[in-house]
Design a protein around this motif. Structure first.
Motif, PDB file in Angstrom:
ATOM      1  N   LEU A   1       2.505   1.679  -3.477  1.00 29.59           N
ATOM      2  CA  LEU A   1       1.699   2.261  -4.307  1.00 29.59           C
ATOM      3  C   LEU A   1       1.426   3.693  -4.182  1.00 29.59           C
ATOM      4  CD1 LEU A   1      -1.138  -0.636  -4.478  1.00 29.59           C
ATOM      5  CD2 LEU A   1       0.704   0.032  -6.248  1.00 29.59           C
TER       6      LEU A   1
ATOM      7  N   SER B   1       0.726  -1.472  -0.069  1.00 29.47           N
ATOM      8  CA  SER B   1      -0.130   0.063   0.181  1.00 29.47           C
ATOM      9  C   SER B   1       0.984   1.091  -0.174  1.00 29.47           C
ATOM     10  CB  SER B   1      -0.904   0.079   1.127  1.00 29.47           C
ATOM     11  OG  SER B   1      -1.736  -1.082   1.217  1.00 29.47           O
TER      12      SER B   1
ATOM     13  N   TYR C   1       4.524   5.200  -5.411  1.00 30.69           N
ATOM     14  CA  TYR C   1       4.722   5.158  -6.926  1.00 30.69           C
ATOM     15  C   TYR C   1       3.909   6.401  -7.472  1.00 30.69           C
ATOM     16  CZ  TYR C   1       4.245   3.673 -11.826  1.00 30.69           C
ATOM     17  OH  TYR C   1       4.309   3.518 -13.111  1.00 30.69           O
ATOM     18  N   ARG C   2       2.820   6.458  -6.931  1.00 36.47           N
ATOM     19  CA  ARG C   2       1.778   7.580  -7.468  1.00 36.47           C
ATOM     20  C   ARG C   2       2.403   8.909  -7.100  1.00 36.47           C
ATOM     21  NH1 ARG C   2      -3.710   8.425  -4.526  1.00 36.47           N
ATOM     22  NH2 ARG C   2      -2.282   9.609  -2.912  1.00 36.47           N
TER      23      ARG C   2
END
Length: 218
Positions: free
Chosen positions: A50, A47, A53-54
Motif C-alpha cells: 500500500l 502494508s 502504491y501510494r
C-alpha cells in the motif's frame, strides 16, 4: 541536500523497529504466534504494498513484471541450475541428509506448498526486504550497494524467529543473491521467481524442515 534531523531520526527508529525489534519480539513469543506467522507476514507485505502504491513504485513494478523478457529470466535460471546442480552433487557424495524428499513430492501438501509458498511467503518477503527497504530507506543508505548489503542482513536476521543459526546464515546468503538480483534488475517479479525456485528446492530436500512452522515450536 541537507536532511532534517527529525526525519532522519524517524527513519532510523522505524527501521530498527521493523527489522530488529519486531523479529526479536516474534522470536520471543513464537510459542504463541508461530501458527500465525504467514498471516503476520502477509499483513506486513500488504502494508508495504500500500505504501509502495501510494509512492507510485508498485505501479512501476507491475509494468516491469508484465514486460519481463527471456533475457532477464535467463541469468536467474542459469544461476539456479548451476548452483543447484553443484549442491546436488555435493549431497550425493558427502551428505546423507540433503536427499530428495520423495514422500513430500508425491503428497498433497506439496501441491499446497507450490501454491501458498509463493503467495503468502515469497511475495510478502520480497516486497518488504527488497522493494520497500530499497525505496523507503534510501535516506539512511544512499548507496545502492549499501542497501543491497543491509537488505541481505535484514532478510537473514528476519529468520531469527526459527531459532536456528544455520537458518539465519543460509538466509543471509540467499538474501545476498536476491538483493544482488534486485540491485541489477530493479524488478521485484524477477526476484520473486528466483526466491521461489530456491525456496521450493529447499522444501524438496530435507533442509526445508528447518524453515517450517513446526520447527519454530519444537
Amino acid at each position: 541536500m541537507r536532511i532534517p534531523l527529525s526525519l532522519f531520526s524517524i527513519r532510523v527508529t522505524e527501521f530498527i523497529f521493523l527489522f530488529v525489534v519486531l523479529p526479536l519480539c516474534l522470536w520471543q513469543t513464537k510459542a504463541y504466534f508461530a501458527q500465525y506467522l504467514l498471516v503476520i507476514l502477509s499483513m506486513l507485505g500488504v502494508s508495504c504494498a500500500l505504501f509502495l502504491y501510494r509512492e507510485g513504485k508498485l505501479t512501476k513494478q507491475w509494468k516491469k513484471a508484465k514486460a519481463i523478457s527471456w533475457l532477464e529470466i535467463k541469468p536467474v535460471l542459469l544461476t539456479f541450475l548451476v548452483c543447484a546442480s553443484g549442491i546436488a552433487v555435493y549431497a550425493w557424495f558427502f551428505s546423507e541428509k540433503l536427499v530428495l524428499n520423495t514422500t513430500l513430492l508425491i503428497s498433497s501438501s506439496w501441491l499446497l506448498t507450490l501454491i501458498f509458498y509463493p503467495l503468502f511467503s515469497v511475495i510478502p518477503q520480497e516486497l518488504i526486504f527488497r522493494t520497500f527497504l530499497f525505496h523507503r530507506y534510501k535516506l539512511l543508505f544512499p548507496s545502492k550497494k549499501a542497501r543491497m548489503l543491509v537488505s541481505s542482513l535484514c532478510f537473514g536476521f528476519g529468520h531469527v524467529i526459527y531459532g536456528s543459526v544455520m537458518v539465519v546464515v543460509l538466509s543471509i546468503i540467499a538474501g545476498l543473491l536476491f538483493s544482488y538480483r534486485y540491485f541489477l534488475s530493479g524488478n521485484t517479479a524477477i526476484v520473486i521467481i528466483e526466491h521461489t525456485l530456491w525456496g521450493l528446492r529447499l522444501f524438496a530436500f530435507n533442509i526445508g524442515a528447518y524453515f517450517s512452522l513446526s520447527s519454530m515450536t519444537s
